[in-house]
Design an enzyme around this catalytic site. Structure first.
Site, PDB file in Angstrom:
ATOM      1  N   PRO A   1     -21.466 -10.618 -14.559  1.00  0.00           N
ATOM      2  CA  PRO A   1     -22.374  -9.753 -13.794  1.00  0.00           C
ATOM      3  C   PRO A   1     -23.468 -10.574 -13.113  1.00  0.00           C
ATOM      4  O   PRO A   1     -24.023 -11.487 -13.710  1.00  0.00           O
ATOM      5  CB  PRO A   1     -22.968  -8.834 -14.874  1.00  0.00           C
ATOM      6  CG  PRO A   1     -22.764  -9.557 -16.170  1.00  0.00           C
ATOM      7  CD  PRO A   1     -21.522 -10.365 -15.998  1.00  0.00           C
TER       8      PRO A   1
ATOM      9  N   CYS B   1     -26.891  -9.868 -10.674  1.00  0.00           N
ATOM     10  CA  CYS B   1     -27.846  -9.058  -9.916  1.00  0.00           C
ATOM     11  C   CYS B   1     -27.885  -9.545  -8.472  1.00  0.00           C
ATOM     12  O   CYS B   1     -27.899 -10.757  -8.226  1.00  0.00           O
ATOM     13  CB  CYS B   1     -29.246  -9.230 -10.477  1.00  0.00           C
ATOM     14  SG  CYS B   1     -29.463  -8.520 -12.099  1.00  0.00           S
TER      15      CYS B   1
ATOM     16  N   ALA C   1     -26.154  -6.055 -13.671  1.00  0.00           N
ATOM     17  CA  ALA C   1     -26.974  -5.273 -14.604  1.00  0.00           C
ATOM     18  C   ALA C   1     -27.524  -4.052 -13.885  1.00  0.00           C
ATOM     19  O   ALA C   1     -28.256  -4.165 -12.906  1.00  0.00           O
ATOM     20  CB  ALA C   1     -28.112  -6.137 -15.132  1.00  0.00           C
TER      21      ALA C   1
ATOM     22  N   GLN D   1     -22.139  -3.550 -15.807  1.00  0.00           N
ATOM     23  CA  GLN D   1     -23.026  -3.847 -16.932  1.00  0.00           C
ATOM     24  C   GLN D   1     -24.190  -2.861 -16.920  1.00  0.00           C
ATOM     25  O   GLN D   1     -24.764  -2.592 -15.863  1.00  0.00           O
ATOM     26  CB  GLN D   1     -23.548  -5.279 -16.802  1.00  0.00           C
ATOM     27  CG  GLN D   1     -24.273  -5.757 -18.038  1.00  0.00           C
ATOM     28  CD  GLN D   1     -24.896  -7.122 -17.847  1.00  0.00           C
ATOM     29  OE1 GLN D   1     -25.607  -7.353 -16.877  1.00  0.00           O
ATOM     30  NE2 GLN D   1     -24.640  -8.032 -18.764  1.00  0.00           N
TER      31      GLN D   1
ATOM     32  N   TYR E   1     -33.745  -8.866 -22.237  1.00  0.00           N
ATOM     33  CA  TYR E   1     -34.007  -7.509 -21.767  1.00  0.00           C
ATOM     34  C   TYR E   1     -34.178  -6.570 -22.978  1.00  0.00           C
ATOM     35  O   TYR E   1     -34.192  -7.033 -24.118  1.00  0.00           O
ATOM     36  CB  TYR E   1     -32.909  -7.070 -20.779  1.00  0.00           C
ATOM     37  CG  TYR E   1     -32.947  -7.939 -19.530  1.00  0.00           C
ATOM     38  CD1 TYR E   1     -34.058  -7.885 -18.684  1.00  0.00           C
ATOM     39  CD2 TYR E   1     -31.948  -8.866 -19.245  1.00  0.00           C
ATOM     40  CE1 TYR E   1     -34.148  -8.708 -17.569  1.00  0.00           C
ATOM     41  CE2 TYR E   1     -32.037  -9.696 -18.130  1.00  0.00           C
ATOM     42  CZ  TYR E   1     -33.131  -9.613 -17.294  1.00  0.00           C
ATOM     43  OH  TYR E   1     -33.236 -10.428 -16.205  1.00  0.00           O
TER      44      TYR E   1
ATOM     45  N   ARG F   1     -22.721  -7.763 -23.903  1.00  0.00           N
ATOM     46  CA  ARG F   1     -23.192  -9.136 -23.775  1.00  0.00           C
ATOM     47  C   ARG F   1     -24.341  -9.335 -24.743  1.00  0.00           C
ATOM     48  O   ARG F   1     -25.289  -8.547 -24.763  1.00  0.00           O
ATOM     49  CB  ARG F   1     -23.648  -9.396 -22.341  1.00  0.00           C
ATOM     50  CG  ARG F   1     -23.901 -10.854 -22.088  1.00  0.00           C
ATOM     51  CD  ARG F   1     -24.111 -11.112 -20.617  1.00  0.00           C
ATOM     52  NE  ARG F   1     -23.030 -11.928 -20.096  1.00  0.00           N
ATOM     53  CZ  ARG F   1     -23.153 -12.692 -19.025  1.00  0.00           C
ATOM     54  NH1 ARG F   1     -24.268 -12.713 -18.343  1.00  0.00           N
ATOM     55  NH2 ARG F   1     -22.150 -13.431 -18.614  1.00  0.00           N
TER      56      ARG F   1
ATOM     57  N   ARG G   1     -21.939 -18.435 -11.122  1.00  0.00           N
ATOM     58  CA  ARG G   1     -22.251 -19.203  -9.912  1.00  0.00           C
ATOM     59  C   ARG G   1     -21.019 -19.799  -9.245  1.00  0.00           C
ATOM     60  O   ARG G   1     -20.973 -19.938  -8.019  1.00  0.00           O
ATOM     61  CB  ARG G   1     -23.296 -20.271 -10.235  1.00  0.00           C
ATOM     62  CG  ARG G   1     -24.657 -19.655 -10.508  1.00  0.00           C
ATOM     63  CD  ARG G   1     -25.600 -20.616 -11.184  1.00  0.00           C
ATOM     64  NE  ARG G   1     -25.177 -20.911 -12.551  1.00  0.00           N
ATOM     65  CZ  ARG G   1     -25.864 -21.661 -13.400  1.00  0.00           C
ATOM     66  NH1 ARG G   1     -26.991 -22.220 -13.015  1.00  0.00           N
ATOM     67  NH2 ARG G   1     -25.420 -21.867 -14.630  1.00  0.00           N
TER      68      ARG G   1
HETATM   69  C1  LIG Z   1     -27.455 -14.547  -9.044  1.00  0.00           C
HETATM   70  C2  LIG Z   1     -27.278 -14.322 -10.526  1.00  0.00           C
HETATM   71  C3  LIG Z   1     -27.504 -13.053 -11.049  1.00  0.00           C
HETATM   72  C4  LIG Z   1     -27.297 -12.807 -12.410  1.00  0.00           C
HETATM   73  N1  LIG Z   1     -27.410 -11.531 -12.891  1.00  0.00           N
HETATM   74  C5  LIG Z   1     -27.013 -11.243 -14.150  1.00  0.00           C
HETATM   75  C6  LIG Z   1     -26.859  -9.920 -14.598  1.00  0.00           C
HETATM   76  O1  LIG Z   1     -26.999  -8.960 -13.842  1.00  0.00           O
HETATM   77  N2  LIG Z   1     -26.517  -9.720 -15.899  1.00  0.00           N
HETATM   78  C7  LIG Z   1     -26.283 -10.756 -16.754  1.00  0.00           C
HETATM   79  O2  LIG Z   1     -25.981 -10.535 -17.926  1.00  0.00           O
HETATM   80  N3  LIG Z   1     -26.377 -12.029 -16.335  1.00  0.00           N
HETATM   81  C8  LIG Z   1     -26.701 -12.289 -15.060  1.00  0.00           C
HETATM   82  N4  LIG Z   1     -26.696 -13.583 -14.611  1.00  0.00           N
HETATM   83  C9  LIG Z   1     -26.232 -14.640 -15.519  1.00  0.00           C
HETATM   84  C10 LIG Z   1     -24.743 -14.885 -15.315  1.00  0.00           C
HETATM   85  O3  LIG Z   1     -23.965 -13.723 -15.589  1.00  0.00           O
HETATM   86  C11 LIG Z   1     -24.250 -16.051 -16.189  1.00  0.00           C
HETATM   87  O4  LIG Z   1     -24.364 -15.682 -17.546  1.00  0.00           O
HETATM   88  C12 LIG Z   1     -25.032 -17.333 -15.950  1.00  0.00           C
HETATM   89  O5  LIG Z   1     -25.245 -17.541 -14.568  1.00  0.00           O
HETATM   90  C13 LIG Z   1     -24.308 -18.539 -16.501  1.00  0.00           C
HETATM   91  O6  LIG Z   1     -23.013 -18.626 -15.964  1.00  0.00           O
HETATM   92  P1  LIG Z   1     -22.630 -19.652 -14.769  1.00  0.00           P
HETATM   93  O7  LIG Z   1     -23.000 -21.024 -15.263  1.00  0.00           O
HETATM   94  O8  LIG Z   1     -21.153 -19.466 -14.607  1.00  0.00           O
HETATM   95  O9  LIG Z   1     -23.433 -19.284 -13.560  1.00  0.00           O
HETATM   96  C14 LIG Z   1     -26.921 -13.858 -13.266  1.00  0.00           C
HETATM   97  C15 LIG Z   1     -26.734 -15.134 -12.722  1.00  0.00           C
HETATM   98  C16 LIG Z   1     -26.885 -15.371 -11.385  1.00  0.00           C
HETATM   99  C17 LIG Z   1     -26.615 -16.745 -10.845  1.00  0.00           C
END
Ligand SMILES: Cc1cc2nc3c(=O)[nH]c(=O)nc-3n(C[C@H](O)[C@H](O)[C@H](O)COP(=O)(O)O)c2cc1C
Length: 369
Positions: free
Chosen positions: A23, A25, A57, A100, A184, A232, A327
């Site tokens: 997920p 945002c 989220a 989520q 959160y 999560r 990412r």
């Molecule tokens: C732009 C962005 C928005 C995110 N929004 C959420 C979210 O809505 N809910 C959540 O649990 N994690 C959120 N995260 C965290 C990611 O889901 C993920 O756990 C975190 O970026 C690590 O994974 P990665 O290394 O593959 O980016 C967000 C991350 C990014 C980069």
């Protein structure tokens, strides 16, 4: 033989592979309602080939949004706006789509990242934040002091988690994911650093889990067993005196006993000042620990997973059943196609794009030598 590309059954749905889009945002909604940005963003991910795409989220109440731009499922307009986007994605893919669901608690009323990431200032239409205890997210005068929730309000929020889940069902997604991580509201109740209550919702681990598990139960009751229900969780606060891995395992066990189908094991987010190194696989050992301690529920690893062989090794070694990438999908929505190419498998390319499938397009060797 790739394990990453084998199907996995969660609840009553079989996902085509072990890759999930985490997920993310987008901070782009209009008063909780998705718009054309979400349509473009999620359409692109819908054709990515990931077995599951989890929508950002989404708040159970208006004041549970992180920013003015966060999505919600707390009124009919939000629901209709999300249904429009999900309906469009349905026409593009047979892969699963989830959402989520959460509440930001004391981390609500903040600026969208590109406007500063801090608490909303007096002229930015801030709102009163709510939390287990009146403790701000971080030090510094800019952070709002939340109001401690009353027991009646906590019970109302449990209802709100159930109501948002019923809206998600009407939207027609395949999966809902409880957001109990990243500092959160539910995590704020779980961690002894943010929960200093002396009533039935604070103190012992059992009490600190009371509200998170009640919200989880409300979602379970609202969500059919034939679909996918996940959560999560944050395995580590990265702060002295924070929740321990043993606490996390107790939480995970509670969710499994409620009939949750998967747990995504993340960490951090409780306070800005927490310090830890975000390196490859940094949260995978937490996922492996939960998987070992709590058999009978699928475990998803997340965090700095970016390369196909890396993802494959996590699943093939049995450390997790599934991986989620965030990412890497913003960087390259074709991540799954290229991973399939790497393992010599057919890439899940939609027919409109088949002329660029690596098996028929010699240019792929130039693009990715
Ligand atoms: C732009 C962005 C928005 C995110 N929004 C959420 C979210 O809505 N809910 C959540 O649990 N994690 C959120 N995260 C965290 C990611 O889901 C993920 O756990 C975190 O970026 C690590 O994974 P990665 O290394 O593959 O980016 C967000 C991350 C990014 C980069």
């Amino acid at each position: 033989m790739s394990q990453l590309f084998t199907p996995i059954k969660l609840g009553g749905i079989t996902l085509s592979n072990r890759i999930a889009v985490a997920p993310m945002c987008q901070y782009s909604a209009d008063d909780g309602c998705m718009n054309d940005w979400h349509l473009a963003h999620l359409s692109s991910l819908a054709i990515s080939g990931a077995g599951l795409v989890v929508i950002e989220a989404t708040a159970v109440t208006r004041d549970g949004r992180i920013t003015h731009g966060c999505t919600g499922l707390y009124n009919d307009r939000n629901e209709a706006a999300m249904r429009r986007v999900v309906d469009a994605c349905r026409r593009l893919t047979r892969n699963a789509i989830g959402v989520q669901i959460g509440h930001a608690g004391r981390k609500a009323s903040t600026q969208v990242p590109w406007e500063g990431r801090s608490a909303l200032g007096p002229v930015e239409n801030p709102w009163q934040t709510l939390a287990p205890s009146a403790l701000p997210y971080d030090d510094g005068p800019e952070w709002h002091t939340p109001r401690e929730l009353t027991v009646q309000e906590i019970e109302g929020l449990v209802e709100a988690f159930g109501a948002a889940t019923r809206r998600a069902l009407r939207v027609g997604v395949d999966a809902v994911e409880l957001h109990a991580a990243h500092g959160y509201l539910l995590h704020q109740f779980f961690s002894p650093l943010s929960n200093r209550r002396t009533d039935a919702y604070g103190g012992s681990l059992e009490n600190r889990l009371r509200f998170p598990l009640a919200a989880a139960r409300a979602m379970r009751e609202a969500w059919p067993k034939e679909r996918i229900l996940g959560a999560r969780i944050s395995a580590h606060d990265w702060l002295e005196g924070g929740a321990s891995l043993d606490d996390t395992i107790a939480f995970a066990r509670g969710l499994k006993d409620l009939g949750y189908d998967y747990l995504c094991v993340s960490s951090g987010g409780l306070r800005l000042k927490a310090r830890y190194e975000v390196k490859a696989n940094y949260q995978v050992p937490f996922a492996a620990a939960v998987k070992k301690a709590v058999p009978g529920v699928a475990v998803r690893a997340v965090g700095m997973i970016a390369e196909p062989q890396q993802a494959e090794d996590i699943v093939a070694s049995g450390q997790a059943d599934q991986v989620a990438l965030a990412r890497a999908f913003l960087d390259n929505p074709r991540w799954v196609w290229h991973a399939a190419e790497k393992f010599g498998l057919p890439a899940p390319v939609p027919p409109q794009y088949e002329r660029a499938a690596y098996k028929v397009w010699p240019g792929s060797k130039l693009a990715r030598p």
